[in-house]
Design a protein around this motif. Structure first.
Motif, mmCIF file in Angstrom:
data_model
loop_
_atom_site.group_PDB
_atom_site.id
_atom_site.type_symbol
_atom_site.label_atom_id
_atom_site.label_comp_id
_atom_site.label_asym_id
_atom_site.label_seq_id
_atom_site.Cartn_x
_atom_site.Cartn_y
_atom_site.Cartn_z
ATOM 1 N N TRP A 28 0.818 -0.693 -0.169
ATOM 2 C CA TRP A 28 0.009 0.024 0.384
ATOM 3 C C TRP A 28 0.475 1.474 -0.149
ATOM 4 O O TRP A 28 1.558 1.410 0.667
ATOM 5 C CB TRP A 28 -0.832 0.026 1.499
ATOM 6 N N ASP A 30 0.464 6.308 0.450
ATOM 7 C CA ASP A 30 -0.560 6.864 0.408
ATOM 8 C C ASP A 30 -0.825 7.218 -0.750
ATOM 9 O O ASP A 30 0.070 7.917 -1.493
ATOM 10 C CB ASP A 30 -0.790 7.800 1.402
ATOM 11 N N VAL A 31 -2.534 7.629 -1.296
ATOM 12 C CA VAL A 31 -2.449 8.535 -2.031
ATOM 13 C C VAL A 31 -2.127 9.638 -2.507
ATOM 14 O O VAL A 31 -1.672 10.649 -3.384
ATOM 15 C CB VAL A 31 -4.004 8.421 -2.611
ATOM 16 N N ASP A 32 -2.117 10.590 -1.735
ATOM 17 C CA ASP A 32 -1.454 11.968 -1.741
ATOM 18 C C ASP A 32 -0.442 12.332 -1.498
ATOM 19 O O ASP A 32 0.578 12.450 -2.438
ATOM 20 C CB ASP A 32 -1.858 12.774 0.261
ATOM 21 N N LEU A 34 1.464 9.379 -3.294
ATOM 22 C CA LEU A 34 1.655 9.340 -4.655
ATOM 23 C C LEU A 34 0.703 10.477 -5.801
ATOM 24 O O LEU A 34 2.572 10.553 -6.279
ATOM 25 C CB LEU A 34 0.670 7.911 -4.924
ATOM 26 N N LEU A 35 0.299 11.033 -5.058
ATOM 27 C CA LEU A 35 -0.047 12.166 -5.962
ATOM 28 C C LEU A 35 1.084 13.433 -6.325
ATOM 29 O O LEU A 35 1.277 13.974 -7.238
ATOM 30 C CB LEU A 35 -1.568 12.805 -6.016
ATOM 31 N N ARG A 47 -6.586 13.537 -7.795
ATOM 32 C CA ARG A 47 -7.294 12.264 -7.398
ATOM 33 C C ARG A 47 -8.458 11.541 -7.981
ATOM 34 O O ARG A 47 -8.688 10.557 -8.061
ATOM 35 C CB ARG A 47 -7.615 12.232 -6.187
ATOM 36 N N LEU A 50 -7.336 9.670 -11.241
ATOM 37 C CA LEU A 50 -6.110 8.465 -10.236
ATOM 38 C C LEU A 50 -7.669 7.314 -10.437
ATOM 39 O O LEU A 50 -7.620 5.932 -10.361
ATOM 40 C CB LEU A 50 -5.840 8.695 -8.908
ATOM 41 N N LEU A 64 -8.032 -0.020 -3.800
ATOM 42 C CA LEU A 64 -8.300 1.262 -3.383
ATOM 43 C C LEU A 64 -8.539 1.040 -2.325
ATOM 44 O O LEU A 64 -9.481 -0.153 -2.358
ATOM 45 C CB LEU A 64 -9.348 2.747 -3.965
ATOM 46 N N LYS A 70 -5.340 4.569 0.652
ATOM 47 C CA LYS A 70 -4.085 3.594 -0.261
ATOM 48 C C LYS A 70 -4.583 3.071 -0.881
ATOM 49 O O LYS A 70 -5.574 3.002 -1.592
ATOM 50 C CB LYS A 70 -3.923 2.941 0.644
ATOM 51 N N ILE A 71 -3.224 2.929 -2.133
ATOM 52 C CA ILE A 71 -3.894 2.256 -3.010
ATOM 53 C C ILE A 71 -2.417 1.562 -3.016
ATOM 54 O O ILE A 71 -1.286 2.082 -2.450
ATOM 55 C CB ILE A 71 -3.761 3.278 -4.658
#
Length: 77
Positions: A28, A30-32, A34-35, A47, A50, A64, A70-71
Motif C-alpha cells: 500500500w 498513501d494516495v496523497d 503518490l499524487l 485524485r 486516479l 484502492l 491508499k492504493i
C-alpha cells in the motif's frame, strides 16, 4: 492502457523508487503521497483521474483501500 496507467503499474508494482515512493509491507501507498511524488516527476494526476483509472482498468490492476486513502497494485491470484 493509458500512459498514466502504465506509469502507475511501474511505480506501484516494480519501481517505486523511480519517484521516491514508500510502499508498506502489504504494497500500500498513501494516495496523497503518490499524487505529490507523481507531480514532482512531471506526471500530474488528480485524485479524480486516479480513481477513474482504477475503476476503468479492465484488468483490475489497482486496488484502492475502502476509505480511498491508499492504493496498491492488485494482488495476482
Amino acid at each position: 492502457m493509458s500512459k498514466e496507467s502504465k506509469f502507475l503499474s511501474l511505480v506501484l508494482r516494480h519501481k517505486p523508487e523511480e519517484i521516491g515512493l514508500q510502499v508498506d509491507k502489504h504494497g500500500w501507498v498513501d494516495v496523497d503521497q503518490l499524487l505529490r511524488k507523481m507531480k514532482k516527476a512531471n506526471r500530474k494526476l488528480s485524485r479524480e483521474e486516479l480513481v477513474q483509472i482504477v475503476e476503468a482498468n479492465e484488468k483490475k490492476r489497482f486496488t484502492l483501500s475502502e476509505d480511498g486513502l491508499k492504493i496498491r497494485a492488485a494482488l495476482v491470484a
